[in-house]
Design a protein around this motif. Structure first.
Motif, PDB file in Angstrom:
ATOM      1  N   LYS A  32       7.616  12.298  -7.780  1.00 47.72           N
ATOM      2  CA  LYS A  32       7.884  11.959  -8.810  1.00 47.72           C
ATOM      3  C   LYS A  32       8.546  10.661  -8.352  1.00 47.72           C
ATOM      4  CE  LYS A  32      10.993  14.918 -11.847  1.00 47.72           C
ATOM      5  NZ  LYS A  32      12.751  15.304 -11.971  1.00 47.72           N
ATOM      6  N   ILE A  33       8.370   9.433  -9.073  1.00 46.47           N
ATOM      7  CA  ILE A  33       8.718   8.009  -8.231  1.00 46.47           C
ATOM      8  C   ILE A  33       9.420   6.590  -9.853  1.00 46.47           C
ATOM      9  CG2 ILE A  33       5.831   7.313  -9.760  1.00 46.47           C
ATOM     10  CD1 ILE A  33       5.588   5.424  -7.346  1.00 46.47           C
ATOM     11  N   ASN A  34      10.189   6.126  -9.344  1.00 42.25           N
ATOM     12  CA  ASN A  34      10.677   5.202 -10.284  1.00 42.25           C
ATOM     13  C   ASN A  34      10.153   4.066 -10.251  1.00 42.25           C
ATOM     14  OD1 ASN A  34      13.461   6.501  -9.007  1.00 42.25           O
ATOM     15  ND2 ASN A  34      13.386   4.917  -7.401  1.00 42.25           N
ATOM     16  N   ILE A  35      10.756   3.961 -11.789  1.00 44.41           N
ATOM     17  CA  ILE A  35       9.781   3.596 -13.370  1.00 44.41           C
ATOM     18  C   ILE A  35       9.011   1.792 -12.787  1.00 44.41           C
ATOM     19  CG2 ILE A  35       9.716   2.721 -15.638  1.00 44.41           C
ATOM     20  CD1 ILE A  35      11.197   4.533 -16.602  1.00 44.41           C
ATOM     21  N   LYS A  36      10.242   2.012 -11.843  1.00 45.15           N
ATOM     22  CA  LYS A  36       9.950  -0.114 -11.816  1.00 45.15           C
ATOM     23  C   LYS A  36       9.344   0.181 -10.008  1.00 45.15           C
ATOM     24  CE  LYS A  36      14.596  -1.642 -13.021  1.00 45.15           C
ATOM     25  NZ  LYS A  36      15.847  -2.555 -12.494  1.00 45.15           N
ATOM     26  N   GLU A  37       9.586   1.221  -9.329  1.00 44.32           N
ATOM     27  CA  GLU A  37       8.694   1.169  -8.241  1.00 44.32           C
ATOM     28  C   GLU A  37       7.159   1.677  -8.379  1.00 44.32           C
ATOM     29  OE1 GLU A  37      10.273   3.575  -4.046  1.00 44.32           O
ATOM     30  OE2 GLU A  37      10.277   4.614  -6.184  1.00 44.32           O
ATOM     31  N   SER A  73       2.339  10.792  -6.961  1.00 42.26           N
ATOM     32  CA  SER A  73       2.770  11.179  -8.394  1.00 42.26           C
ATOM     33  C   SER A  73       1.922  11.417  -9.648  1.00 42.26           C
ATOM     34  CB  SER A  73       3.976  10.381  -8.836  1.00 42.26           C
ATOM     35  OG  SER A  73       4.312  10.482 -10.028  1.00 42.26           O
ATOM     36  N   SER A  74       1.097  10.878  -9.816  1.00 40.61           N
ATOM     37  CA  SER A  74      -0.477  10.253 -11.089  1.00 40.61           C
ATOM     38  C   SER A  74      -0.869  11.863 -10.571  1.00 40.61           C
ATOM     39  CB  SER A  74      -1.789   9.735 -10.669  1.00 40.61           C
ATOM     40  OG  SER A  74      -1.564   9.794 -12.360  1.00 40.61           O
ATOM     41  N   GLN A  75      -0.670  11.915  -9.824  1.00 40.12           N
ATOM     42  CA  GLN A  75      -2.209  13.018  -9.608  1.00 40.12           C
ATOM     43  C   GLN A  75      -1.455  14.697  -9.388  1.00 40.12           C
ATOM     44  OE1 GLN A  75      -3.621  12.363  -5.546  1.00 40.12           O
ATOM     45  NE2 GLN A  75      -5.286  11.416  -5.856  1.00 40.12           N
ATOM     46  N   PRO A  81       0.657  -1.439   0.283  1.00 41.33           N
ATOM     47  CA  PRO A  81      -0.015   0.001   0.327  1.00 41.33           C
ATOM     48  C   PRO A  81       0.861   1.584  -0.456  1.00 41.33           C
ATOM     49  CG  PRO A  81       0.378  -1.320   2.048  1.00 41.33           C
ATOM     50  CD  PRO A  81       0.422  -1.525   1.481  1.00 41.33           C
ATOM     51  N   ASP A  82       2.500   1.266   0.386  1.00 39.13           N
ATOM     52  CA  ASP A  82       3.123   2.242   0.673  1.00 39.13           C
ATOM     53  C   ASP A  82       3.519   2.605  -0.805  1.00 39.13           C
ATOM     54  OD1 ASP A  82       4.124  -0.258   0.667  1.00 39.13           O
ATOM     55  OD2 ASP A  82       6.472   0.899   1.407  1.00 39.13           O
ATOM     56  N   LEU A  83       3.492   1.819  -1.830  1.00 39.08           N
ATOM     57  CA  LEU A  83       3.876   1.843  -2.863  1.00 39.08           C
ATOM     58  C   LEU A  83       2.428   2.447  -3.861  1.00 39.08           C
ATOM     59  CD1 LEU A  83       6.722  -0.573  -3.503  1.00 39.08           C
ATOM     60  CD2 LEU A  83       7.465   1.947  -4.149  1.00 39.08           C
ATOM     61  N   ILE A  84       1.202   1.913  -3.815  1.00 40.57           N
ATOM     62  CA  ILE A  84       0.554   2.046  -4.635  1.00 40.57           C
ATOM     63  C   ILE A  84       0.202   3.621  -4.236  1.00 40.57           C
ATOM     64  CG2 ILE A  84      -2.036   2.124  -4.450  1.00 40.57           C
ATOM     65  CD1 ILE A  84      -1.313  -1.162  -4.536  1.00 40.57           C
ATOM     66  N   LYS A  85       0.210   3.862  -2.383  1.00 40.00           N
ATOM     67  CA  LYS A  85      -0.025   5.655  -2.245  1.00 40.00           C
ATOM     68  C   LYS A  85       1.037   6.750  -3.446  1.00 40.00           C
ATOM     69  CE  LYS A  85      -0.600   8.450   1.903  1.00 40.00           C
ATOM     70  NZ  LYS A  85      -0.575   9.039   2.935  1.00 40.00           N
ATOM     71  N   ARG A  86       2.229   6.225  -3.538  1.00 37.72           N
ATOM     72  CA  ARG A  86       3.080   6.510  -4.120  1.00 37.72           C
ATOM     73  C   ARG A  86       3.130   7.249  -5.534  1.00 37.72           C
ATOM     74  NH1 ARG A  86       9.202   5.682  -3.369  1.00 37.72           N
ATOM     75  NH2 ARG A  86       9.142   7.847  -4.987  1.00 37.72           N
ATOM     76  N   ALA A  87       2.820   5.636  -5.978  1.00 43.59           N
ATOM     77  CA  ALA A  87       2.141   5.882  -7.488  1.00 43.59           C
ATOM     78  C   ALA A  87       1.131   6.758  -7.316  1.00 43.59           C
ATOM     79  CB  ALA A  87       1.671   4.956  -7.943  1.00 43.59           C
ATOM     80  N   VAL A  88       0.209   7.038  -6.860  1.00 43.02           N
ATOM     81  CA  VAL A  88      -1.243   7.278  -7.101  1.00 43.02           C
ATOM     82  C   VAL A  88      -1.018   8.984  -6.990  1.00 43.02           C
ATOM     83  CG1 VAL A  88      -3.027   7.687  -5.858  1.00 43.02           C
ATOM     84  CG2 VAL A  88      -2.613   5.746  -6.515  1.00 43.02           C
TER      85      VAL A  88
END
Length: 254
Positions: free
Chosen positions: A103-108, A37-39, A28-35
């Motif tokens: 920003k977030i790394n591509i692999k993340e 980053s998208s927003q 859930p921590d990575l999911i939150k970072r990705a969301v």
């Protein structure tokens, strides 16, 4: 893990093996970072004019006059330029050059999408998000590819009822409410809940048929992202996949 593939009438048509992406670790921590980053990538830069309040020939009178040593306009005693003066500059103005993007790394990001896809199989997470799963026997819901060509709201309503997700659409419709605060005067008056997500291989008209149903989103499997799978950073969205989308999903986001 083997799951059933349903026809548009809600009957079991066949059984397929889910790809390994559905067994990914829950993060859930990575999911939150990705969301986030998208927003933040959609934040439009804005700021004040750097010269606002500074276009004046005001000068200070100096000391010894019994007045504050602030710049004053030439033909009067009114203060100018300084933040506390009427028409003066702002003390700490908003600057357009500020970067809001997280920003977030591509692999993340890819890991986050895989993790969010796996979360759609967890009924506990899906119900925790508020989705109604009363008549649903399995998660995720896999449906025949024919649904991609449905173009009318009447047909999609019948399909959603047969699959047991229409109660969740009704919940999303009933959750519409007026936003609290100033946001309702700034083009975002209403807040609406999220309903089912429909992931297809090809959009042959289903986006037209599903767009009138509250909270329903349609996306091609190549365009899948963490924000669609976990709105508001909360994973476990009620998701419907077509058979071809599941097969293609196995080779994506690696």
């Amino acid at each position: 893990m083997k799951v059933n593939v349903y026809s548009m009438e809600g009957e079991v048509k066949e059984e397929i093996e889910l790809p390994a992406i559905f067994n990914e670790e829950y993060r859930p921590d990575l999911i939150k970072r990705a969301v986030i980053s998208s927003q933040t990538a959609r934040v439009q830069p804005w700021g004040n004019d750097p010269m606002a309040g500074k276009r004046t020939s005001a000068k200070g009178w100096g000391s010894g006059r019994g007045t504050a040593r602030v710049p004053r306009i030439k033909n009067g005693s009114r203060a100018a330029f300084v933040p506390m003066a009427i028409g003066g500059r702002q003390a700490h103005p908003t600057r357009a050059e500020k970067n809001h993007h997280e920003k977030i790394n591509i692999k993340e990001r890819r890991f986050a999408i895989r993790s969010a896809v796996a979360a759609t199989t967890n009924k506990e997470l899906v119900e925790k998000r508020g989705h109604v799963t009363g008549d649903i026997e399995q998660l995720p819901i896999i449906v025949d590819d024919e649904i991609s060509s449905v173009k009318t709201a009447k047909q999609t309503r019948e399909i959603f009822q047969n699959l047991g997700v229409y109660d969740d659409i009704e919940r999303a419709k009933a959750s519409k409410k007026i936003r609290a605060g100033r946001g309702k005067t700034r083009g975002r008056k209403y807040k609406k809940g999220k309903g089912p997500l429909l992931v297809v291989d090809e959009d042959n008209g289903i986006s037209l048929g599903a767009r009138n149903h509250a909270g329903v989103d349609v996306v091609c499997v190549e365009n899948l992202n963490a924000e669609l799978l976990a709105p508001g950073t909360h994973p476990g969205r009620l998701t419907i996949f077509t058979k071809s989308a599941v097969e293609k999903l196995g080779g994506l986001f690696q």
